[in-house]
Enzyme design. Structure first.
Site, PDB file in Angstrom:
ATOM      1  N   LYS A  68      39.356  38.710  43.865  1.00 13.21           N
ATOM      2  CA  LYS A  68      38.522  39.147  43.268  1.00 13.21           C
ATOM      3  C   LYS A  68      37.244  39.575  44.221  1.00 13.21           C
ATOM      4  CE  LYS A  68      40.119  36.836  39.269  1.00 13.21           C
ATOM      5  NZ  LYS A  68      39.873  35.585  38.084  1.00 13.21           N
ATOM      6  N   GLN A  88      35.934  30.867  37.054  1.00 15.44           N
ATOM      7  CA  GLN A  88      37.500  30.748  37.143  1.00 15.44           C
ATOM      8  C   GLN A  88      38.258  29.610  36.215  1.00 15.44           C
ATOM      9  OE1 GLN A  88      39.409  33.263  38.855  1.00 15.44           O
ATOM     10  NE2 GLN A  88      41.130  31.842  38.123  1.00 15.44           N
ATOM     11  N   ASP A 105      34.902  38.968  31.850  1.00 14.75           N
ATOM     12  CA  ASP A 105      36.238  38.477  31.410  1.00 14.75           C
ATOM     13  C   ASP A 105      36.554  38.636  30.009  1.00 14.75           C
ATOM     14  OD1 ASP A 105      37.787  37.623  33.517  1.00 14.75           O
ATOM     15  OD2 ASP A 105      36.958  35.282  33.249  1.00 14.75           O
TER      16      ASP A 105
END
Ligand code: NDP
Length: 290
Positions: free
Chosen positions: A53, A97, A120
């Protein structure tokens, strides 16, 4: 042999476009979009995802910051870190994460991310908007899957789509996005009675299970579009006798490729598209905050 939907190539061309876009955004607004990624602990898979990422952000010319917290960090400290990023004018996207260590309440953490910065798309506010058909941040993997299906040029409207897996991060949102495009959608799961027959009815089959090679050619309708979301690491023995591993999907690619019209590989399919959609979502968050 079906055509391979090359997620790596599609990602690269989208990221090249984003490079241009970010230069233009910086000229227009005086700063670049900025993504903050928080990782807790040392899980090797999480580390590798996070690295991907951050590298993608640097490739497209976006600002990024990696916040690394120890495995035993107190929940309070993590929430405080998120709160600071929520308040930071120059941070557009915040990603924590997952999974998190057991002592931390994952729901509490997701809920604490400000909805406008939830790159997200996991915040309940964004999930609700998705299901209500309102403008929202769409979760990265489902968004990437739709882009891959659309890249084939096939019409989704009126097709029968089967999604195997009903998780909140893949199965359910991808089913909703297919429904929004007028597919007739079935969501299959571990209690589905005749999974093979259900899958054989699919013009579009999305496998998001996490079981290596479980979907074989006998479960695929000739000419179907097959999207393999699964990432499974299986042990292998190298030529020199040492132990290694390789990645495989949920679909038995070798047999399925002979019967599908389009199919995604693992690796090099949905994985790279997920990261690219994270970049796209960060740009969207940046724009929504101007
Ligand atoms: P979850 O474990 O959260 O969900 C798996 C789903 O598969 C569940 O709904 C489960 O059913 C269903 N399932 C399990 N066994 C069977 C079976 N034998 N038959 C039918 N359905 C079954 O996984 P995720 O959705 O998080 O991830 C799925 C896969 O996708 C994993 O391999 C993961 O690594 C990968 N992934 C890949 C991403 C990418 O970027 N490429 C991103 C996210 C995930 P039930 O609900 O009944 O238990």
């Amino acid at each position: 042999m079906g055509t391979i939907i090359d997620g790596k190539a599609l990602s690269l061309s989208l990221k090249e476009e984003m490079k241009e876009r970010i230069i233009n955004l910086e000229n227009e607004y005086g700063r670049k979009p900025r993504l903050a990624v928080i990782i807790v602990g040392d899980n090797p898979a999480s580390r590798s995802y996070v690295r991907g990422k951050i590298n993608a952000a640097s490739f497209v010319g976006m600002d990024s910051v990696l916040v690394e917290l120890p495995e035993d960090v107190e929940e309070r400290k993590l929430l405080e870190t998120i709160d600071n990023l929520n308040r930071d004018e120059n941070t557009d996207g915040i990603l924590v994460q997952l999974p998190l260590p057991r002592h931390i309440d994952e729901e509490k953490v997701i809920d604490s991310i400000c909805i406008e910065k939830d790159v997200d798309g996991f915040h309940p506010g964004n999930v609700a908007k998705l299901w209500l058909g309102r403008k929202c941040i769409i979760p990265c993997t489902p968004k990437g899957i739709i882009k891959m299906i659309e890249s084939t040029g096939i019409e989704i409207s009126g097709k029968k789509a089967v999604v195997v897996g009903r998780s909140n991060i893949v199965g359910k949102p991808v089913a909703k996005l297919l429904l929004d495009r007028n597919a007739t959608v079935t969501i299959a799961h571990s209690r589905t009675r005749d999974l093979a027959q259900t899958c054989r009815e699919a013009d579009i089959l999305v496998a998001a299970v996490g079981k290596p090679n479980m979907i074989g050619a006998d479960m695929i309708k000739p000419g179907a579009v097959v999207i393999d979301v699964g990432i499974n690491r299986i042990p292998t023995i190298r030529e020199d006798g040492t132990e290694g591993s390789r990645l495989v999907g949920d679909v038995d690619f070798d047999s399925a490729a002979g019967i599908a019209s389009f199919i995604t590989p693992v690796p090099g399919g949905v994985g790279p598209m997920t990261i690219t959609m994270l970049m796209e979502n960060t740009i969207e968050c940046f724009l929504s905050r101007q």
